[in-house]
Design a protein around this motif. Structure first.
Motif, short mmCIF file in Angstrom:
data_model
loop_
_atom_site.label_atom_id
_atom_site.label_comp_id
_atom_site.label_asym_id
_atom_site.label_seq_id
_atom_site.Cartn_x
_atom_site.Cartn_y
_atom_site.Cartn_z
N HIS A 62 9.43 6.02 -2.13
CA HIS A 62 8.74 5.10 -1.21
C HIS A 62 9.61 3.88 -0.92
O HIS A 62 10.47 3.51 -1.72
N TYR A 64 8.98 0.93 -1.24
CA TYR A 64 8.82 -0.17 -2.19
C TYR A 64 9.58 0.09 -3.50
O TYR A 64 9.46 -0.68 -4.46
N ASP A 84 7.31 5.88 4.17
CA ASP A 84 6.03 5.24 3.86
C ASP A 84 5.09 6.32 3.35
O ASP A 84 5.48 7.50 3.24
N SER A 85 3.84 5.95 3.07
CA SER A 85 2.97 6.94 2.43
C SER A 85 2.68 8.13 3.34
O SER A 85 2.60 9.26 2.86
N ASN A 158 -4.62 5.14 -0.33
CA ASN A 158 -4.55 4.46 -1.63
C ASN A 158 -5.87 4.62 -2.40
O ASN A 158 -6.59 3.66 -2.67
N SER A 173 -1.68 3.45 6.39
CA SER A 173 -1.60 2.22 7.20
C SER A 173 -1.07 2.55 8.60
O SER A 173 -1.36 1.85 9.55
N HIS A 222 -0.25 -7.85 -1.67
CA HIS A 222 -0.42 -8.42 -0.34
C HIS A 222 -1.42 -9.58 -0.29
O HIS A 222 -1.33 -10.44 0.57
N HIS A 245 1.86 -6.89 6.67
CA HIS A 245 1.20 -5.59 6.46
C HIS A 245 -0.30 -5.75 6.68
O HIS A 245 -0.85 -6.82 6.47
N GLU A 247 -2.56 -5.02 4.82
CA GLU A 247 -3.26 -5.39 3.59
C GLU A 247 -3.27 -6.89 3.30
O GLU A 247 -3.87 -7.35 2.31
N THR A 267 3.93 -0.28 7.18
CA THR A 267 5.33 -0.38 6.77
C THR A 267 6.24 0.15 7.88
O THR A 267 7.23 -0.48 8.24
P1 13P Z 1 2.33 2.41 3.47
O1 13P Z 1 1.23 3.30 3.91
O2 13P Z 1 2.68 1.43 4.52
O3 13P Z 1 3.48 3.15 2.92
O4 13P Z 1 1.77 1.47 2.31
C1 13P Z 1 1.42 1.94 1.06
C2 13P Z 1 1.11 0.82 0.20
O5 13P Z 1 0.83 1.00 -0.96
C3 13P Z 1 1.12 -0.50 0.78
O6 13P Z 1 0.93 -1.46 -0.18
#
Ligand code: 13P
Ligand code: SF4
Length: 359
Positions: A62, A64, A84-85, A158, A173, A222, A245, A247, A267
């Motif tokens: 990821h 992050y 990203d996710s 999430n 997201s 966030h 973001h 969040e 992201t």
């Molecule tokens: P993304 O969907 O943007 O990858 O975000 C995952 C996430 O955990 C953001 O804090």
């Protein structure tokens, strides 16, 4: 210990070109700081690269993750795919190889396991949680459905498998807005992120008049980007565009958009916004290592990144990634294996597949 010494002594020699490529990438991403123990880092990387081949594994990472886990194989690193996710879920669906090493948090690895029942999915540290995913349970969703009968439930990715299993559709997201807008209903339930829900509600209400009922969990990373923090950063960097973001708290999002420079988004939205912008300076209201991603991609831009790190993402490192790979096919494997028992897996797969149809 003895095993470790034995393994290091058996490692193939490091290629100079690979080491150079890796250091160049790492320095770009980490503002020209050379890793302290570069030889040790390179030894771990080399060993991971060898073991991936030997164990028929691919490594998904990821945005992050720390910079050293975001560098691709062809750049001298270890990752087969960084994303990203949503990107990681799509990649998990088409994954080649018998094993997936997931460098991200547990709900992401679990998603890969739900979509790939015939593959082994391993996470280097089971403790890589998420304050949003643990902020809602399956029972909470059942309660919401009883309170609001017939109102569709959209769950952010999430969440854990048991929670997903109770929901109508999953979103990330990147596709949350599109998915919420696609429902004909006047009212929708969005779980678990309160701030993301409120930010989406603002946009959706303006565009369609739909009402979004939101849950109350928060991302502990966030939520630290408060209105005051964003305001101060904007004051000190008046030329910069602001990237936040979904969040981030709704008040801080309003503040960041108040000068009409920047975006609120996922992201991937943040990454692609920079590619299209003429600005040279950006304030990042998101996880610290997304700053590394952005520096690696846009060498001529400046990123102001108050470094808030996700403690769960940071549980993953090169050493435990290597340990997980080494465990494949041994009695230690259980420690890293992400399992989703039936019937939860099948029930959670349905809303996930509905999301993938949108992607
Ligand atoms: P993304 O969907 O943007 O990858 O975000 C995952 C996430 O955990 C953001 O804090
Ligand atoms: Fe969860 Fe926030 Fe960490 Fe993302 S950054 S994994 S939402 S705690």
């Amino acid at each position: 210990m003895f095993l470790c010494i034995l393994i290091l002594s058996q490692m193939p020699a490091l290629s100079i070109a690979q080491k150079e490529r890796f250091i160049e990438r790492f320095m770009q991403m980490n503002s020209f700081v050379v890793p302290n123990s570069i030889n040790q880092t390179m030894e771990l990387i080399n060993h991971i690269r060898e073991l991936k081949k030997e164990k028929d594994a691919i490594l998904l990472s990821h945005y992050y993750m720390p910079a050293e886990l975001q560098i691709l194989e062809e750049e001298g690193g270890v990752a087969d795919f960084v994303g990203d996710s949503l990107g990681l879920s799509l990649e998990a669906v088409k994954a080649s190889g018998k094993n997936i090493i997931f460098c991200g948090v547990r709900f992401m690895a679990e998603t890969a396991a739900i979509l790939n029942p015939s593959k082994k999915v391993l996470i280097p540290d089971m403790e890589a949680g998420c304050s949003l995913a643990s902020g809602i349970s399956a029972q909470d969703v059942i309660g919401l459905k009883q309170k609001y009968p017939g109102v569709p439930v959209i769950a952010y990715i999430n969440t854990y498998a048991e929670t997903k299993a109770e929901c109508d559709i999953i979103c990330t997201s990147r596709n949350a807005l599109k998915i919420a807008q696609s429902f004909p209903n006047d009212r929708l339930i969005f779980v678990p992120d309160e701030f993301m829900g409120k930010n989406l509600r603002e946009v959706i209400y303006k565009e369609t008049g739909k009402e979004l009922i939101v849950w109350n969990a928060k991302c502990e990373v966030h939520e630290q980007f408060t209105k005051t923090t964003i305001h101060q950063l904007m004051e000190s960097n008046p030329e910069a565009e602001v990237l936040v973001h979904w969040e981030v708290p709704d008040e801080a999002v309003k503040e960041s958009l108040s000068k009409g420079k920047g975006i609120v988004g996922s992201t991937s939205d943040i990454i692609s916004y920079v590619s299209k912008s003429d600005a040279t300076e950006f304030i990042l209201g998101s996880e610290c290592d997304l700053g590394a991603t952005l520096r690696g991609l846009y060498k001529d831009k400046i990123f102001i990144t108050p470094c808030v790190k996700c403690p769960y993402m940071k549980k993953i490192n090169l050493q435990n990634t290597l340990d997980a790979l080494m465990a494949i096919g041994t009695k230690d494997e259980e420690r890293y294996l992400v399992k989703v028992p039936e019937p939860t897996r099948t029930r959670a797969e349905l809303p996930l597949r509905r999301m993938l149809e949108f992607s």
